[in-house]
Scaffold this motif. Sequence first.
Motif, mmCIF file in Angstrom:
data_model
loop_
_atom_site.group_PDB
_atom_site.id
_atom_site.type_symbol
_atom_site.label_atom_id
_atom_site.label_comp_id
_atom_site.label_asym_id
_atom_site.label_seq_id
_atom_site.Cartn_x
_atom_site.Cartn_y
_atom_site.Cartn_z
ATOM 1 N N SER A 16 0.830 -1.192 0.000
ATOM 2 C CA SER A 16 0.000 0.000 0.000
ATOM 3 C C SER A 16 0.875 1.257 0.000
ATOM 4 O O SER A 16 1.703 1.424 -0.895
ATOM 5 C CB SER A 16 -0.983 -0.038 1.166
ATOM 6 O OG SER A 16 -1.981 0.952 1.010
ATOM 7 N N MET A 17 0.749 2.118 0.994
ATOM 8 C CA MET A 17 1.585 3.319 1.029
ATOM 9 C C MET A 17 3.049 2.936 1.185
ATOM 10 O O MET A 17 3.941 3.591 0.632
ATOM 11 C CB MET A 17 1.129 4.246 2.161
ATOM 12 C CG MET A 17 1.706 5.622 2.075
ATOM 13 S SD MET A 17 1.294 6.415 0.519
ATOM 14 C CE MET A 17 2.607 7.591 0.412
ATOM 15 N N PHE A 36 3.421 -4.726 -2.866
ATOM 16 C CA PHE A 36 2.068 -5.261 -2.932
ATOM 17 C C PHE A 36 1.085 -4.094 -2.997
ATOM 18 O O PHE A 36 1.108 -3.214 -2.123
ATOM 19 C CB PHE A 36 1.762 -6.101 -1.684
ATOM 20 C CG PHE A 36 2.615 -7.335 -1.544
ATOM 21 C CD1 PHE A 36 2.144 -8.565 -1.974
ATOM 22 C CD2 PHE A 36 3.871 -7.260 -0.979
ATOM 23 C CE1 PHE A 36 2.925 -9.703 -1.829
ATOM 24 C CE2 PHE A 36 4.659 -8.389 -0.831
ATOM 25 C CZ PHE A 36 4.181 -9.617 -1.263
ATOM 26 N N ASN A 37 0.238 -4.075 -4.006
ATOM 27 C CA ASN A 37 -0.808 -3.051 -4.137
ATOM 28 C C ASN A 37 -0.292 -1.650 -3.797
ATOM 29 O O ASN A 37 -0.812 -0.986 -2.900
ATOM 30 C CB ASN A 37 -2.006 -3.401 -3.241
ATOM 31 C CG ASN A 37 -2.590 -4.752 -3.560
ATOM 32 O OD1 ASN A 37 -2.777 -5.096 -4.719
ATOM 33 N ND2 ASN A 37 -2.893 -5.540 -2.530
ATOM 34 N N PRO A 38 0.745 -1.182 -4.503
ATOM 35 C CA PRO A 38 1.315 0.119 -4.150
ATOM 36 C C PRO A 38 0.312 1.256 -4.335
ATOM 37 O O PRO A 38 -0.381 1.324 -5.342
ATOM 38 C CB PRO A 38 2.496 0.263 -5.114
ATOM 39 C CG PRO A 38 2.140 -0.591 -6.283
ATOM 40 C CD PRO A 38 1.363 -1.744 -5.713
ATOM 41 N N SER A 42 -5.126 7.184 -5.735
ATOM 42 C CA SER A 42 -6.331 6.949 -4.912
ATOM 43 C C SER A 42 -6.056 6.856 -3.417
ATOM 44 O O SER A 42 -6.705 6.096 -2.713
ATOM 45 C CB SER A 42 -7.058 5.680 -5.383
ATOM 46 O OG SER A 42 -7.345 5.747 -6.753
ATOM 47 N N ARG A 43 -5.086 7.624 -2.941
ATOM 48 C CA ARG A 43 -4.785 7.601 -1.503
ATOM 49 C C ARG A 43 -5.815 8.441 -0.745
ATOM 50 O O ARG A 43 -6.261 9.470 -1.244
ATOM 51 C CB ARG A 43 -3.375 8.141 -1.262
ATOM 52 C CG ARG A 43 -2.298 7.278 -1.883
ATOM 53 C CD ARG A 43 -0.924 7.872 -1.624
ATOM 54 N NE ARG A 43 -0.687 9.064 -2.415
ATOM 55 C CZ ARG A 43 -0.102 9.067 -3.615
ATOM 56 N NH1 ARG A 43 0.293 7.932 -4.145
ATOM 57 N NH2 ARG A 43 0.084 10.193 -4.266
ATOM 58 N N VAL A 73 -9.403 -1.054 -2.358
ATOM 59 C CA VAL A 73 -8.824 0.172 -1.816
ATOM 60 C C VAL A 73 -8.015 0.891 -2.904
ATOM 61 O O VAL A 73 -8.218 2.067 -3.163
ATOM 62 C CB VAL A 73 -7.938 -0.115 -0.583
ATOM 63 C CG1 VAL A 73 -7.281 1.146 -0.064
ATOM 64 C CG2 VAL A 73 -8.760 -0.788 0.511
ATOM 65 N N ILE A 74 -7.093 0.181 -3.512
ATOM 66 C CA ILE A 74 -6.260 0.705 -4.599
ATOM 67 C C ILE A 74 -6.592 -0.115 -5.845
ATOM 68 O O ILE A 74 -6.197 -1.265 -5.963
ATOM 69 C CB ILE A 74 -4.750 0.595 -4.262
ATOM 70 C CG1 ILE A 74 -4.418 1.322 -2.956
ATOM 71 C CG2 ILE A 74 -3.910 1.129 -5.410
ATOM 72 C CD1 ILE A 74 -4.666 2.819 -2.979
ATOM 73 N N ASN A 75 -7.323 0.489 -6.762
ATOM 74 C CA ASN A 75 -7.804 -0.212 -7.945
ATOM 75 C C ASN A 75 -6.624 -0.759 -8.761
ATOM 76 O O ASN A 75 -5.809 0.011 -9.276
ATOM 77 C CB ASN A 75 -8.631 0.743 -8.800
ATOM 78 C CG ASN A 75 -9.279 0.070 -9.980
ATOM 79 O OD1 ASN A 75 -8.694 -0.787 -10.629
ATOM 80 N ND2 ASN A 75 -10.500 0.471 -10.273
#
Length: 116
Positions: A16-17, A36-38, A42-43, A73-75
């Motif tokens: 993520s972040m 993973f899912n950076p 869309s933050r 969360v993060i498309n």
Amino acid sequence: MYIVEKFSPDVIIGSSMGGHVGLMLANYYNIEAIVFNPAIHSRSIEPKLDRLEAKEPNFNFQPVVILGLEDDVINPLITKEILDDALFYCDIEEVEGLGHRIPFYVFVDIYNKYVK
């Protein structure tokens, strides 16, 4: 001296972040990365981060990007589109049934697959 310089890791891993920041640090320091899912879009908050420009052009930078196709969360489709237009090549692995949170067994499988 930044902690990355002091610690000198072989690989940077983030989600993520942490994946977003991991990409920036890995590119800047020319270190392998698995993210993973950076959260490159869309933050919910926009952190004030200085953009890290690579010290020298790094044409060998090739992070591994894991996208959970069920991430709400993060498309992952937007992420893939952005990365397809990036100035570096990514090894993108799309994982069916994976959401934003990464189960431990998935993390271990990916780690064992890419970290030699």
